[in-house]
Design an enzyme around this catalytic site. Sequence first.
Site, PDB file in Angstrom:
ATOM      1  CD  GLN A 131       0.997  -8.481 -43.967  1.00  0.00           C
ATOM      2  OE1 GLN A 131       1.079  -7.397 -44.522  1.00  0.00           O
ATOM      3  NE2 GLN A 131       2.010  -9.043 -43.346  1.00  0.00           N
ATOM      4  NE  ARG A 140       1.963  -5.172 -40.903  1.00  0.00           N
ATOM      5  CZ  ARG A 140       2.073  -4.338 -41.918  1.00  0.00           C
ATOM      6  NH1 ARG A 140       1.916  -4.764 -43.151  1.00  0.00           N
ATOM      7  NH2 ARG A 140       2.346  -3.080 -41.703  1.00  0.00           N
ATOM      8  CG  HIS A 185      -2.616  -4.274 -40.973  1.00  0.00           C
ATOM      9  ND1 HIS A 185      -2.928  -3.827 -39.723  1.00  0.00           N
ATOM     10  CD2 HIS A 185      -1.479  -3.644 -41.349  1.00  0.00           C
ATOM     11  CE1 HIS A 185      -2.003  -2.951 -39.359  1.00  0.00           C
ATOM     12  NE2 HIS A 185      -1.115  -2.824 -40.327  1.00  0.00           N
ATOM     13  CD  GLU A 189       3.166  -3.487 -37.862  1.00  0.00           C
ATOM     14  OE1 GLU A 189       2.587  -3.871 -38.887  1.00  0.00           O
ATOM     15  OE2 GLU A 189       4.168  -4.046 -37.402  1.00  0.00           O
ATOM     16  NE  ARG A 191       3.366  -6.031 -47.084  1.00  0.00           N
ATOM     17  CZ  ARG A 191       3.229  -4.882 -46.411  1.00  0.00           C
ATOM     18  NH1 ARG A 191       4.287  -4.175 -46.068  1.00  0.00           N
ATOM     19  NH2 ARG A 191       2.029  -4.440 -46.083  1.00  0.00           N
ATOM     20  CG  PHE A 237       6.553  -0.854 -38.359  1.00  0.00           C
ATOM     21  CD1 PHE A 237       6.008   0.320 -37.885  1.00  0.00           C
ATOM     22  CD2 PHE A 237       5.927  -1.492 -39.426  1.00  0.00           C
ATOM     23  CE1 PHE A 237       4.867   0.855 -38.455  1.00  0.00           C
ATOM     24  CE2 PHE A 237       4.785  -0.961 -40.008  1.00  0.00           C
ATOM     25  CZ  PHE A 237       4.250   0.213 -39.527  1.00  0.00           C
ATOM     26  CG  LEU A 267      -3.911   0.103 -42.330  1.00  0.00           C
ATOM     27  CD1 LEU A 267      -3.981  -1.393 -42.077  1.00  0.00           C
ATOM     28  CD2 LEU A 267      -2.779   0.420 -43.285  1.00  0.00           C
ATOM     29  CG  HIS A 274      -2.491  -4.573 -45.051  1.00  0.00           C
ATOM     30  ND1 HIS A 274      -2.986  -3.321 -45.321  1.00  0.00           N
ATOM     31  CD2 HIS A 274      -1.176  -4.405 -44.788  1.00  0.00           C
ATOM     32  CE1 HIS A 274      -2.008  -2.443 -45.218  1.00  0.00           C
ATOM     33  NE2 HIS A 274      -0.904  -3.064 -44.915  1.00  0.00           N
TER      34      HIS A 274
END
Lengths: 256, 587, 255
Positions: free
Chosen positions: B239, B289, B241, B258, B389, B126, B255, B354
Amino acid sequence: MMERSAVPGKERVLYVYRGDDYQGEEVAYRVPVVPGMVVLDALHFIQAHEAPDLAVRWNCKAAHCGSCSGEINGEPRLFCKTRLDAYGSLDIHVHPLRTFPIIRDLVSDVSWNYERAEELVPGFRPAEPPPFHLQQWEVDRVEEFHRCIECFLCQDVCHVLREHGLFGQYWGPQLMVRIAELEMHPMDTASRTDLLHSAAGVGLCNVTHCCTDVCPEGIEITHDAIIPLKERVADQHYDPIAAWLRRLRRPQPTSP
Amino acid sequence: MTAAGGQAWETLRHDVLVIGAGGAGLRAAVAVSEVGLSVGVVSKSLLGKAHTVMAEGGVAAALGHLDAEDSPDVHFRDTMKSGHFVNSARMAELLTAEAPERVWELERWGAVFDRTPAGQILQRAFGAHSYRRLCHVGDHTGKELLRTLQNRVTQLGVAFYPEVIVTRLFRDDSGMAGALAYRRVDGRFVLLRAPAIVLATGGWGRVYAVTSNSWESTGDGTALAFAAGADLMDMEMVQFHPTGMVWPPGVRGLLVTEGVRGEGGILLNAQGRRFMADYDPKRMELSSRDVVARAIYQEVQAGRGTPHGGARLDITARGAAFISRKLPSMRAQFLALADVDITREAMEVAPTCHYMMGGVRVDPDTCATRVPGLFAAGEVAAGLHGANRLGGNSLADLLVFGKRAGDAAARFAAASVHLPVVAASEIEEEVARVLAPLRQPLGPSPYGLHSALQEVMTRCGGIVRSGPGLQNGLQQVLEMQERAARLAAPGGTLYNPGWNLALELDAMLLLGEAILRSALERTESRGAHYRTDFPEEDAAWGKQNVVITRDRGGSPSLRTVPVAAVTPQQQRVLAPLTQDVTGRAPS
Amino acid sequence: MPSSVRAASATASPTRYWPPWAQSVTTLVVFSAFVLYSFGVVVFERTGQYHNYLSPFFSPPLGQWLGIPFAPAVLVAWIPLLFRGTCYYYRREYYHAFAADPFTCGAPERPERAYTGERAWPWVVSNWHRYWWYLAAIVLLFLWKDTVSAFIFQGQFGVGVGSVIMLGNVVLLTAYTLSCHAFRHLIGGSRDCFACPRGIEAVRPPVRFRWWQRISRWNRHHGRWAWASMMSVWATDVYIRLLLAHIIPDVRLLK
């Protein structure tokens, strides 16, 4: 959330149920069509422009949560996943789930399903403490059941509940999926066959497959959950030879 | 039943009240229930529908199943680095140390994760994680986590109140007294009395126009805590995304996990160039991100975007069988909603709001807020994630700090000797306030005001900010707050979404203001917070958090507080990073 | 339930090409025709034998063995009847089409009518499906034996149109029998843990699991096998009956 730029001349009429469990009627709303629009988009438009108090349950708007369940032209569907353009020139009638009591407009009271889940005992009883050693091929079978989003469309279409109202005798396909998920877990040691034979009432299902047809997650409810559970019940309650073999195999009690 | 001004309310009593039924709330409820105390959980939705179900990628825990070199220390380093060092080292330390135990616990309660060939929990790569670390189930890990906790609370017999909306918390100086709420399904008011309350209400992504968040993410809990006297922190850290859906309009912001990039998806601009090579050649698509989101934003700004204003995300190279197995929900989502078969075509993606790194300021070990008896865990709490994050850390956050908050609340409740009384007059006053929009004959529509707020926040407080823009946005939000006092929501109290939104707008307007004010205060760019007038990181700001306190008049007042000091032990773990900064190769 | 809610359910749907009742009506017509035809053959026909061809309705020739001169098929036909009658796929179809329980999914029924599902007589019989499977499997062995005979013309190997039809029929019947839900349960569905007792890591699934998986894949198409094998039984009997009546000659493809 999105542009509501109406394409001139492109409008659709939605016939939306307004009312409660005792009385109600369809109300027609005109909605400008946006590319890729789903029924839930249209309902949001109606809320924002015409009927701010139109009750509809929704959460993720991505078919992951199973909140926006209802009936479109008599078919149980998720509002967030049903596109307006799929209906061509047909009228669109939007109704709540009608197997359960209607609270208001498009919201039904589905608490019955959660109450049954509370009665589901025994729960998961693993043979050993984690970390488990399990192969992917072993967990594939139950992962299918874990896809359930608890939208209750299967419960809505199940004629045992919907038409015969046997809420006290059969828990419905969604709970069968839940039981199958526990029952077939490779680490589980408990048996729920007696529950299935009695309170959960799998014997009332007559495998007409309607639940499987409406499942938005594509779970093979009838083939992979209900029928295997029926076979397990048959093992315990309808198979004298199997019962006799079980008695033979059962270890003889040894005196201390 | 007690009646006030024609309205009656029911009173219920628990040792601990949990507000919010996402991962953090349910994990807290499990913790309380397991020590034998009575716990009630209220949720705006039905059980199992919380925004946690949307988490797709996985839960980060340094199990080291695929990469034996991984350890909680490396996870800690990644978390601190990604947070740009304004996060709480203690929280990051607790998270990374306890996440493995929390994941295995889920397995004991019936969760089924994907497996490695050795039969262990499979972990995937990730963004900005040094090793393959995210325990997952296809691309519906959040659902698995939430469902497992849901089954657990059901089994434990936790009292659950679905579709109940809390509008106010009551307290005295020794602890909490309870919360006033109304039930959507019958419009009735409920007084939930409890000496300890755990807030697990998630974020407030709905203040932005393009967001991956569900309708529930309106920050009610954050506003409740603030009204009760808790501090807010890091509110400027929002954040975005990098990959949300762009087309069709109805799904804009939805979404795209990821996991797509984790499994090998690449990002291309309209000219077909793999542009991440220009922004982060080392980590490419798996950069953090904030970097990827800004890269897409800048490509679009530079005119290299797709027709609908995004970038192309392409995973076709992995083949149809692989994609269908590892990303089934994504495939279904694009097929059903966008007519795109991701096994054969690229997806069109753009940044979407996000996650809120900021929120209620809490004690790292107990999740206690400044208000005695009030705890906060999950997205509503601040501190763990700092300026950005890491993907997968939010699910770990829910489990680790949900449990910690539950444990601490249970201890507080067990030790509390008296439950403060809530005066009937206070309840009547609150009931009158809550019912006001219904009784307003004419006034602005909550839906209109909501879209106006979303438009302003997206334009002025979005992915790229500037001093004048923030100032302008703040002005407009303050004006909206005045308009909000006159909102009219026709209809009754029974499942009335317009009325509901009118009440949620109070919270969203407050949090919009908090975001803009904090962003104005932080005169630098750091992580998710990017200002064109201060485009560089400022070392001095790297030692400060922006905190908002409620002043005597009830208005927000800002101050900066130093970031909690790093212990010598934590310093040693972080050492390889400081070498990295000074130009030497990381370990 | 208020009538206004019920009345509003329209029928138009974007998801189906055929109207929902098409399947039930087809089932109703075809099943009825097959049942009538079978009844005629089983009760009134004295033989299904044409040289080395034997109609599946008359196999195994139990009447011949026992020396019973009338309606020899009756002695055997109850086995496939019960096997198919309790089959999960046929149940699905006839509950829809014949019992209207429900006629189409979501269609209104008469709620006042007592419904006991498969817990009470007569449908409780379906729970013994596995026993009818055991018997049907034995019958299937005889059908394979008959098929071998169908390729032997006066002691010589040969292929006639009838041999091909009989081979096709027995293959479809085998597919239908092996894809049965009860067999799927027997082969492995009853187990929770295929890797137990645990000890060595079972990276490769054990044989039993692989068979269960294979049967599960076939089982997905059980309905198709059910239709196809019903048609092939029908076709085989019709073909042999046409030969017996000297309406058509049997064409030899290979001597």
